[in-house]
Motif scaffolding. Structure first.
Motif, PDB file in Angstrom:
ATOM      1  N   PHE A  47       0.793  -1.225   0.000  1.00  0.00           N
ATOM      2  CA  PHE A  47       0.000   0.000   0.000  1.00  0.00           C
ATOM      3  C   PHE A  47       0.830   1.281   0.000  1.00  0.00           C
ATOM      4  CE2 PHE A  47      -2.743  -3.393   1.215  1.00  0.00           C
ATOM      5  CZ  PHE A  47      -3.924  -3.091   0.559  1.00  0.00           C
ATOM      6  N   THR A  48       2.154   1.175  -0.225  1.00  0.00           N
ATOM      7  CA  THR A  48       2.978   2.374  -0.343  1.00  0.00           C
ATOM      8  C   THR A  48       2.838   2.978  -1.738  1.00  0.00           C
ATOM      9  OG1 THR A  48       4.906   1.091  -1.041  1.00  0.00           O
ATOM     10  CG2 THR A  48       4.653   1.501   1.317  1.00  0.00           C
ATOM     11  N   GLY A  49       3.230   4.249  -1.854  1.00  0.00           N
ATOM     12  CA  GLY A  49       3.212   4.905  -3.147  1.00  0.00           C
ATOM     13  C   GLY A  49       2.046   5.862  -3.301  1.00  0.00           C
ATOM     14  N   ILE A  50       1.875   6.361  -4.509  1.00  0.00           N
ATOM     15  CA  ILE A  50       0.782   7.267  -4.858  1.00  0.00           C
ATOM     16  C   ILE A  50       0.042   6.647  -6.032  1.00  0.00           C
ATOM     17  CG2 ILE A  50       0.162   9.597  -5.602  1.00  0.00           C
ATOM     18  CD1 ILE A  50       2.800  10.568  -4.424  1.00  0.00           C
ATOM     19  N   TYR A  51      -1.274   6.479  -5.901  1.00  0.00           N
ATOM     20  CA  TYR A  51      -1.991   5.720  -6.914  1.00  0.00           C
ATOM     21  C   TYR A  51      -3.484   6.055  -6.906  1.00  0.00           C
ATOM     22  CZ  TYR A  51      -1.962   3.011  -2.551  1.00  0.00           C
ATOM     23  OH  TYR A  51      -2.012   2.643  -1.227  1.00  0.00           O
ATOM     24  N   GLU A  52      -4.182   5.560  -7.907  1.00  0.00           N
ATOM     25  CA  GLU A  52      -5.618   5.781  -8.035  1.00  0.00           C
ATOM     26  C   GLU A  52      -6.388   4.946  -7.011  1.00  0.00           C
ATOM     27  OE1 GLU A  52      -7.269   7.883  -9.934  1.00  0.00           O
ATOM     28  OE2 GLU A  52      -5.466   8.637 -10.925  1.00  0.00           O
ATOM     29  N   ASN A  53      -7.584   5.409  -6.674  1.00  0.00           N
ATOM     30  CA  ASN A  53      -8.410   4.676  -5.713  1.00  0.00           C
ATOM     31  C   ASN A  53      -8.734   3.260  -6.189  1.00  0.00           C
ATOM     32  OD1 ASN A  53     -10.175   5.551  -7.730  1.00  0.00           O
ATOM     33  ND2 ASN A  53     -11.429   6.800  -6.367  1.00  0.00           N
ATOM     34  N   THR A  54      -8.790   3.048  -7.485  1.00  0.00           N
ATOM     35  CA  THR A  54      -9.071   1.704  -8.003  1.00  0.00           C
ATOM     36  C   THR A  54      -7.983   0.703  -7.647  1.00  0.00           C
ATOM     37  OG1 THR A  54      -8.102   2.447 -10.096  1.00  0.00           O
ATOM     38  CG2 THR A  54     -10.509   2.490  -9.927  1.00  0.00           C
ATOM     39  N   SER A  55      -6.773   1.193  -7.367  1.00  0.00           N
ATOM     40  CA  SER A  55      -5.668   0.294  -7.029  1.00  0.00           C
ATOM     41  C   SER A  55      -5.867  -0.399  -5.688  1.00  0.00           C
ATOM     42  CB  SER A  55      -4.348   1.064  -7.012  1.00  0.00           C
ATOM     43  OG  SER A  55      -4.016   1.534  -8.296  1.00  0.00           O
ATOM     44  N   ILE A  56      -6.677   0.187  -4.817  1.00  0.00           N
ATOM     45  CA  ILE A  56      -6.933  -0.449  -3.517  1.00  0.00           C
ATOM     46  C   ILE A  56      -7.530  -1.836  -3.716  1.00  0.00           C
ATOM     47  CG2 ILE A  56      -8.361  -0.342  -1.436  1.00  0.00           C
ATOM     48  CD1 ILE A  56      -5.977   1.503  -1.280  1.00  0.00           C
ATOM     49  N   PHE A  57      -8.473  -1.963  -4.640  1.00  0.00           N
ATOM     50  CA  PHE A  57      -9.070  -3.269  -4.935  1.00  0.00           C
ATOM     51  C   PHE A  57      -8.001  -4.269  -5.364  1.00  0.00           C
ATOM     52  CE2 PHE A  57     -10.490  -6.083  -8.382  1.00  0.00           C
ATOM     53  CZ  PHE A  57     -11.409  -6.873  -7.698  1.00  0.00           C
ATOM     54  N   ASN A  58      -7.139  -3.858  -6.282  1.00  0.00           N
ATOM     55  CA  ASN A  58      -6.108  -4.769  -6.783  1.00  0.00           C
ATOM     56  C   ASN A  58      -5.134  -5.173  -5.687  1.00  0.00           C
ATOM     57  OD1 ASN A  58      -7.106  -4.599  -9.476  1.00  0.00           O
ATOM     58  ND2 ASN A  58      -6.080  -2.628  -9.713  1.00  0.00           N
ATOM     59  N   LYS A  59      -4.784  -4.240  -4.830  1.00  0.00           N
ATOM     60  CA  LYS A  59      -3.859  -4.532  -3.738  1.00  0.00           C
ATOM     61  C   LYS A  59      -4.513  -5.462  -2.706  1.00  0.00           C
ATOM     62  CE  LYS A  59      -1.518  -0.085  -4.392  1.00  0.00           C
ATOM     63  NZ  LYS A  59      -0.179  -0.577  -4.753  1.00  0.00           N
ATOM     64  N   LEU A  60      -5.783  -5.250  -2.423  1.00  0.00           N
ATOM     65  CA  LEU A  60      -6.492  -6.143  -1.510  1.00  0.00           C
ATOM     66  C   LEU A  60      -6.568  -7.554  -2.082  1.00  0.00           C
ATOM     67  CD1 LEU A  60      -9.427  -3.816  -0.390  1.00  0.00           C
ATOM     68  CD2 LEU A  60      -7.587  -4.668   1.074  1.00  0.00           C
ATOM     69  N   ALA A  61      -6.874  -7.650  -3.362  1.00  0.00           N
ATOM     70  CA  ALA A  61      -6.942  -8.969  -3.998  1.00  0.00           C
ATOM     71  C   ALA A  61      -5.590  -9.664  -3.939  1.00  0.00           C
ATOM     72  CB  ALA A  61      -7.407  -8.825  -5.444  1.00  0.00           C
ATOM     73  N   GLN A  62      -4.514  -8.926  -4.206  1.00  0.00           N
ATOM     74  CA  GLN A  62      -3.174  -9.522  -4.145  1.00  0.00           C
ATOM     75  C   GLN A  62      -2.835  -9.960  -2.729  1.00  0.00           C
ATOM     76  OE1 GLN A  62      -0.094  -7.175  -5.961  1.00  0.00           O
ATOM     77  NE2 GLN A  62       1.557  -8.466  -5.172  1.00  0.00           N
ATOM     78  N   ALA A  63      -3.191  -9.139  -1.749  1.00  0.00           N
ATOM     79  CA  ALA A  63      -2.903  -9.494  -0.352  1.00  0.00           C
ATOM     80  C   ALA A  63      -3.626 -10.765   0.052  1.00  0.00           C
ATOM     81  CB  ALA A  63      -3.295  -8.344   0.565  1.00  0.00           C
ATOM     82  N   LEU A  64      -4.830 -10.966  -0.487  1.00  0.00           N
ATOM     83  CA  LEU A  64      -5.638 -12.139  -0.129  1.00  0.00           C
ATOM     84  C   LEU A  64      -5.365 -13.335  -1.033  1.00  0.00           C
ATOM     85  CD1 LEU A  64      -9.029 -10.354   0.580  1.00  0.00           C
ATOM     86  CD2 LEU A  64      -7.716 -11.689   2.242  1.00  0.00           C
ATOM     87  N   GLY A  65      -4.540 -13.156  -2.067  1.00  0.00           N
ATOM     88  CA  GLY A  65      -4.282 -14.240  -2.992  1.00  0.00           C
ATOM     89  C   GLY A  65      -5.475 -14.568  -3.873  1.00  0.00           C
ATOM     90  N   ILE A  66      -6.254 -13.547  -4.188  1.00  0.00           N
ATOM     91  CA  ILE A  66      -7.451 -13.712  -5.014  1.00  0.00           C
ATOM     92  C   ILE A  66      -7.119 -13.416  -6.466  1.00  0.00           C
ATOM     93  CG2 ILE A  66      -9.702 -12.675  -5.567  1.00  0.00           C
ATOM     94  CD1 ILE A  66     -10.094 -12.284  -2.554  1.00  0.00           C
ATOM     95  N   THR A  67      -7.523 -14.306  -7.354  1.00  0.00           N
ATOM     96  CA  THR A  67      -7.370 -14.091  -8.788  1.00  0.00           C
ATOM     97  C   THR A  67      -8.613 -13.408  -9.307  1.00  0.00           C
ATOM     98  OG1 THR A  67      -6.006 -16.079  -9.020  1.00  0.00           O
ATOM     99  CG2 THR A  67      -7.020 -15.183 -11.026  1.00  0.00           C
ATOM    100  N   VAL A  68      -8.438 -12.225  -9.844  1.00  0.00           N
ATOM    101  CA  VAL A  68      -9.568 -11.417 -10.313  1.00  0.00           C
ATOM    102  C   VAL A  68      -9.903 -11.794 -11.741  1.00  0.00           C
ATOM    103  CG1 VAL A  68     -10.377  -9.076 -10.793  1.00  0.00           C
ATOM    104  CG2 VAL A  68      -8.951  -9.526  -8.778  1.00  0.00           C
ATOM    105  N   LYS A  69     -11.173 -12.049 -11.990  1.00  0.00           N
ATOM    106  CA  LYS A  69     -11.643 -12.370 -13.331  1.00  0.00           C
ATOM    107  C   LYS A  69     -11.866 -11.094 -14.110  1.00  0.00           C
ATOM    108  CE  LYS A  69     -14.009 -16.574 -11.749  1.00  0.00           C
ATOM    109  NZ  LYS A  69     -15.320 -17.270 -11.634  1.00  0.00           N
ATOM    110  N   LYS A  70     -11.242 -11.003 -15.261  1.00  0.00           N
ATOM    111  CA  LYS A  70     -11.391  -9.823 -16.122  1.00  0.00           C
ATOM    112  C   LYS A  70     -12.585  -9.940 -17.036  1.00  0.00           C
ATOM    113  CE  LYS A  70      -7.640  -7.888 -14.555  1.00  0.00           C
ATOM    114  NZ  LYS A  70      -7.671  -6.629 -13.784  1.00  0.00           N
TER     115      LYS A  70
END
Length: 421
Positions: free
Chosen positions: A398-421
């Motif tokens: 969660f370090t850095g400067i980024y768009e609010n949409t990145s929170i979802f991607n970071k949460l998914a990565q932290a949980l080991g969730i594969t996001v369906k595109k």
């Protein structure tokens, strides 16, 4: 000099300084690589609605002073979030949808993209993994921020539709907050009377029948006070007010922040209940009054609500000490009020009648003889970046400067969730 010292603290005392140290000192790259192997079993996401960096500074100064640290600030990783929606200045619905589903959308949208199509939420992905889920707020439990994590409607005002989806679609295990009015049809008051003297506009207005009865039929224990909440077992629905769990009015005109069940107590109950699941849990906890009081340029109660949020963060951090596979993070959906922390100065321009800003205070700085004032520039939302602080499993992401949409991607990565595109 005293004023200058306070101003320096406001600028550098919390997230901004930590971001410089953590995000730009060669730590970010290596930490993000390491984070791939540090999966979180549990996530506790705190949203201080409307709580920008300056609000966090004011809460800190009033609570622990210049050299102290709030629980929400005493975390090893910090970032800054761009908050825009598709219409630049976001509302809570669009921002929460960005956090929950990783898409930019229009203001008022809940769990749908800019084309009005449903987008799967991080909480729904967690449910697919067998994890338990929970929503806690001092607002209506069906208000925009919690709603975006577990429902899909084109308009945030459809709160009874949201409630029904909680029960029958996303099947949230723990629901604690206000908003009883949307769970009962018009004319059927629940535990909280219709048209009370404090706010005659509050009354039952549900559009989906008796949803409390529906919840009970689905195995939820329904509670309306702290005693019953504490005793409840299994899935729990707790509604503790007609609407929000406070009265957001101009200072001295009936403004009250005194929830009958505190945010820390609701947080503890949710953690105790959800942690029974060996597969983990996802919990979203919101303090709404930091936004609503800021809309009314009420610094005193903005700070008070922030202090309750910080107590709730401490509850979660204490839990995480015993469960190190837990990720705890604190952020805001946007900033409200154009809030600034300033020195006490009788010649300040905000008292000249020529500016749009209003002055609030003074407020004592804890553990000192100094004080500060708060200036406001608007009663609405602003587009400034907001800080996120994080600790625990996956927090390096969660370090850095980024768009609010990145929170979802970071949460998914932290949980080991594969996001369906």
């Amino acid at each position: 000099m005293k004023g200058a010292k306070v101003w320096k603290t406001a600028l550098f005392g919390t997230a901004a300084a930590a971001l410089v140290v953590t995000g730009y000192a060669g730590v970010q790259k290596s930490n993000q690589a390491d984070a791939a192997t540090q999966k979180a079993k549990n996530v506790v996401l705190f949203v201080g609605d409307g709580m920008g960096t300056a609000q966090r500074d004011a809460i800190r100064l009033a609570t622990v002073g210049e050299s102290g640290q709030l629980a929400m600030d005493a975390m090893p990783y910090v970032g800054l979030i761009h908050t825009s929606s598709t219409t630049a200045i976001t509302d809570s619905a669009a921002s929460a949808t960005a956090y929950a589903s990783g898409v930019k959308t229009y203001n008022g949208a809940v769990g749908v993209d800019a084309n009005k199509k449903n987008v799967k939420t991080i909480m729904e992905y967690a449910k697919d993994k067998g994890m338990s889920t929970g929503l806690v707020t001092t607002s209506q439990i069906t208000d925009a921020t919690p709603a975006a994590f577990a429902s899909h409607v084109l308009d945030r005002s459809k709160q009874s539709d949201i409630a029904l989806q909680y029960l029958t679609k996303s099947k949230v295990d723990v629901l604690l907050g206000g908003g009883e009015d949307f769970w009962y049809p018009a004319g059927k008051a629940g535990a909280f009377k219709d048209e009370t003297p404090a706010d005659p506009s509050e009354k039952s207005k549900g559009t989906q029948g008796d949803l409390v009865a529906k919840a009970k039929s689905l195995g939820y224990t329904y509670v309306t006070n702290k005693t019953d909440m504490t005793k409840a077992k299994g899935k729990v629905l707790g509604l503790f007010a007609n609407e929000e769990m406070f009265q957001q009015k101009p200072e001295g005109q009936g403004d009250v922040y005194n929830p009958i069940v505190s945010l820390p107590d609701m947080t503890k109950k949710a953690l105790d209940t959800l942690s029974a699941n060996k597969k983990g849990f996802f919990l979203m906890v919101e303090e709404e009054a930091t936004d609503e009081m800021a809309h009314n340029n009420n610094a005193k109660l903005t700070i008070k609500a922030g202090q309750e949020l910080d107590k709730s963060v401490k509850v979660a951090k204490d839990f995480a000490k015993q469960h190190p596979d837990t990720l705890v993070l604190v952020l805001a959906d946007h900033e409200t009020g154009g809030f600034s922390v300033e020195e006490v100065d009788a010649t300040d321009e905000s008292t000249d009648g020529q500016t749009i800003s209003g002055e609030d205070g003074p407020f004592a700085i804890a553990n000192s003889k100094m004080s500060f004032i708060v200036d406001w520039t608007t009663s609405g939302h602003t587009g400034v970046d907001v800080p996120v602080t994080a600790t625990g499993a996956g927090s390096e992401l969660f370090t850095g400067i980024y768009e609010n949409t990145s929170i979802f991607n970071k949460l998914a990565q932290a949980l080991g969730i594969t996001v369906k595109k």
